[in-house]
Scaffold this active site. Structure first.
Site, short mmCIF file in Angstrom:
data_model
loop_
_atom_site.label_atom_id
_atom_site.label_comp_id
_atom_site.label_asym_id
_atom_site.label_seq_id
_atom_site.Cartn_x
_atom_site.Cartn_y
_atom_site.Cartn_z
N ASP A 312 0.79 -1.21 -0.09
CA ASP A 312 -0.13 -0.14 0.15
C ASP A 312 0.90 1.23 0.11
O ASP A 312 0.38 2.06 0.85
CB ASP A 312 -0.96 -0.15 1.35
CG ASP A 312 -1.83 -0.89 1.02
OD1 ASP A 312 -2.49 -1.43 0.12
OD2 ASP A 312 -2.09 -1.44 2.29
N ASP A 531 -7.92 -6.93 9.63
CA ASP A 531 -7.40 -5.71 8.86
C ASP A 531 -7.52 -4.55 9.60
O ASP A 531 -6.78 -3.58 9.16
CB ASP A 531 -8.34 -5.81 7.72
CG ASP A 531 -8.15 -6.92 6.66
OD1 ASP A 531 -6.76 -7.45 6.42
OD2 ASP A 531 -9.19 -7.54 6.25
#
Length: 595
Positions: A312, A531
């Site tokens: 990311d 997450d």
């Protein structure tokens, strides 16, 4: 010293042939008086080289700091270094211990490294001194040489390569695909979590859970403290050595994940380092340097260490510059410079294989995102010391749930109701429905951008199985949306949803060379690790992780994030990276292929 030419396997060797250049490996041990020995190894090209220097303390323990000194015999000039503070005056060099490692016990070793320029000969320093004492001890080296000749059909030129093996301490050959012929590392801490829940669950479901523990998962270095906390990086590598005692090589995957302004477009995995608080300098000195020093320890030379580089990160600089943290990461150069620094350090270690994050199909599949992403990622890698040879490939779908294949929707251009499938609401004209198609296209574009034709791809399949009783076996319908929604195995409410997705399942098991162009299916995100936390908290935890509304089952996002749909997240999830039993149970129940 014996200067010897080294050809690296696979993609790297192909790249070297194309540029008519050869890496050179030199090895020497300095000899003078008892107390220490030095192993000096060089990867060399036309005008520069990378050196890895291992200092072995054969004398009394050192507790107050150490300095290694030597004189270059030629015009070598250090340009940057790691795991030590380097100073050079003329030909004289001193390397002082890093602040985080002032001790050197008897029998211990320290590995430091540097990049340097040179012209003419690149002779090895004749001697080294540790705290003023000349090093005399050194490992015995024996050399065997073999010569092979290969002809390039495209240029009708002949390249002669000489490979020299030095014993002890010579790292193994850098392979085209580190996963082939190796077994995956089993993280004992993760295995314990899985088996404990399996014991408590019992029955057929518990049996299925135990099968998960038999598969390799990555080790996440998601903060500076993770390097030494608990088992720590050294503990994992030592355990990997133990697991390789049967003779089969072990591949261990280490996620490098601590850039300043990390995960700039979300909150759940924000990190400890900030661009505006000297974050890039700390990332280099306190995070990458210690990791590189540990991985370069000669005792780990027979492990195949895969570096998974910064999830990311670079894709956010293409799609999310409207986010202040992403804009700051871009304008400061923190992401680009940080990744280049990490690649420079890790690619200098022969048994480390680097794979760089490329997002996933539901993020970068549109050409308006894919083209700029390839350009940014390629330029970042080309800016490293070794350029395209600093990486072994790319990895997609990390910690995500995009399917490897959409078997019922193989053709995005298929017309239903006079509309192409890619025009469906779920795909929004993105022609890449799955990771296999996305990865293949990204690979082709990287090759066109100058990367070796043998460059490899990885897919994180840890949570993209989408099995269970509701998995469709075909597609039907008279409108494009009806056809797509009946046939897609990706059952997210929107492709932009990412946090703890209800209904997702464990996917393909870790597999080497599963299809052309792909080095492996891997489990980078250990199934069952959260997450992000589902409920709002007062602020970030000690690791910098916060509540992101996309982890709240009742939240509707914005138009860009997920089309204002519900998030599809599971309730009750803890902070990112924490063990989430309910999430693991759901993943096992929905696994495809079934466990």
């Amino acid at each position: 010293m014996s200067a010897t030419k080294l050809a690296r396997g696979g993609a790297a060797a192909a790249a070297l042939t194309l540029c008519s250049g050869l890496l050179i490996l030199a090895s020497t041990s300095a000899n003078a008086a008892p107390g220490c020995s030095v192993d000096y190894r060089v990867n060399q090209w036309d005008t520069g080289f990378t050196a890895n220097v291992t200092l072995n303390n054969l004398g009394d323990a050192i507790s107050g700091g150490w300095t290694l000194e030597w004189d270059f015999p030629g015009n070598q000039k250090i340009t940057n270094g790691w795991s030590a503070t380097f100073a050079q005056s003329g030909q004289h060099v001193s390397a002082k211990n890093p602040s985080w490692s002032p001790t050197l016990p008897t029998g211990a070793s320290a590995t430091i490294g540097f990049n340097a320029s040179y012209s003419g000969a690149n002779a090895t320093p004749p001697s080294f001194k540790l705290n003023g004492t000349t090093c005399s001890g050194g490992p015995t080296t024996t050399t065997s040489t073999s010569t092979s000749t290969s002809t390039s059909t495209s240029t009708s030129t002949t390249t002669t390569t000489t490979t020299t093996t030095t014993t002890p301490g010579q790292p193994g050959e850098h392979l085209a695909n580190p996963y082939v012929g190796a077994k995956g590392y089993l993280n004992p801490d993760y295995v314990a979590n899985v088996n404990s829940l399996a014991d408590a669950t019992g029955g057929a479901l518990g049996t299925s859970m135990r099968k998960v523990a038999q598969n390799s998962t990555a080790v996440w270095m998601d903060r500076i403290g993770a390097i030494t906390a608990g088992r720590g990086l050294t503990g994992h590598l030592d355990e990997a050595l133990r697991q390789s005692s049967g003779g089969t090589p072990v591949v261990i995957q280490v996620v490098v994940y601590d850039l300043p302004n990390r995960d700039c477009a979300a909150l759940a995995s924000n990190g400890e380092l900030k661009v505006g608080e000297n974050g890039l300098a700390r990332y280099k000195a306190e995070y990458i340097d210690p990791i590189a020093a540990i991985l370069a320890d000669p005792k780990y030379r027979d492990l195949r260490i895969v570096g998974i580089i910064e999830p990311d990160s670079l894709p956010n600089l293409v799609t999310n510059l409207s986010k202040p943290k992403c804009a700051e990461a871009n304008s400061s150069g923190a992401y680009v410079q940080g990744i280049q620094y990490a690649l420079n350090k890790l690619s200098a270690i022969p048994n480390v294989y680097n794979y760089v994050d490329i997002g996933h199909s539901g993020w970068l599949g549109w050409d308006s995102n894919m083209g700029p992403s390839v350009q940014l990622i390629a330029n970042t890698i080309k800016g490293t010391t070794k350029g395209v040879n600093s990486v072994d490939g790319f990895v997609s779908n990390m910690a995500n749930t995009s399917p490897t294949d959409e078997p019922n929707l193989p053709d995005p251009n298929l017309n239903v109701g006079s509309q192409q499938l890619r025009s469906a609401t779920f795909y929004q004209w993105n022609p890449y429905f799955d990771e296999a198609d996305f990865g293949t296209e990204m690979r082709n574009r990287f090759i066109s951008a100058g990367f070796p034709s043998g460059i490899g791809m990885l897919i994180d399949t840890s949570r993209n199985g989408w099995g269970g009783p509701n998995r469709p076996t075909g597609a039907s319908g008279s409108t494009v949306d009806a056809y797509v929604n009946s046939g897609r195995i990706d059952r997210k409410l929107h492709r932009g949803n990412w946090c703890n997705q209800a209904g997702s399942g464990i996917g393909e098991r870790p597999t080497a060379a599963p299809r052309a162009g792909f080095d492996a299916y891997v489990w980078i995100k250990p199934p069952g690790e959260s997450d992000g936390i589902a409920t709002k908290t007062d602020g970030p935890n000690e690791e910098g992780k916060q509540h992101d509304p996309m982890c709240d089952p009742a939240f509707r996002g914005d138009e860009q994030a997920n089309g204002r749909n519900l998030t599809g997240a599971m309730a009750g999830a803890p902070h990112a990276g924490s063990w989430f039993p309910a999430g693991f149970t759901s993943l096992v129940q929905n696994a495809y292929p079934a466990l």
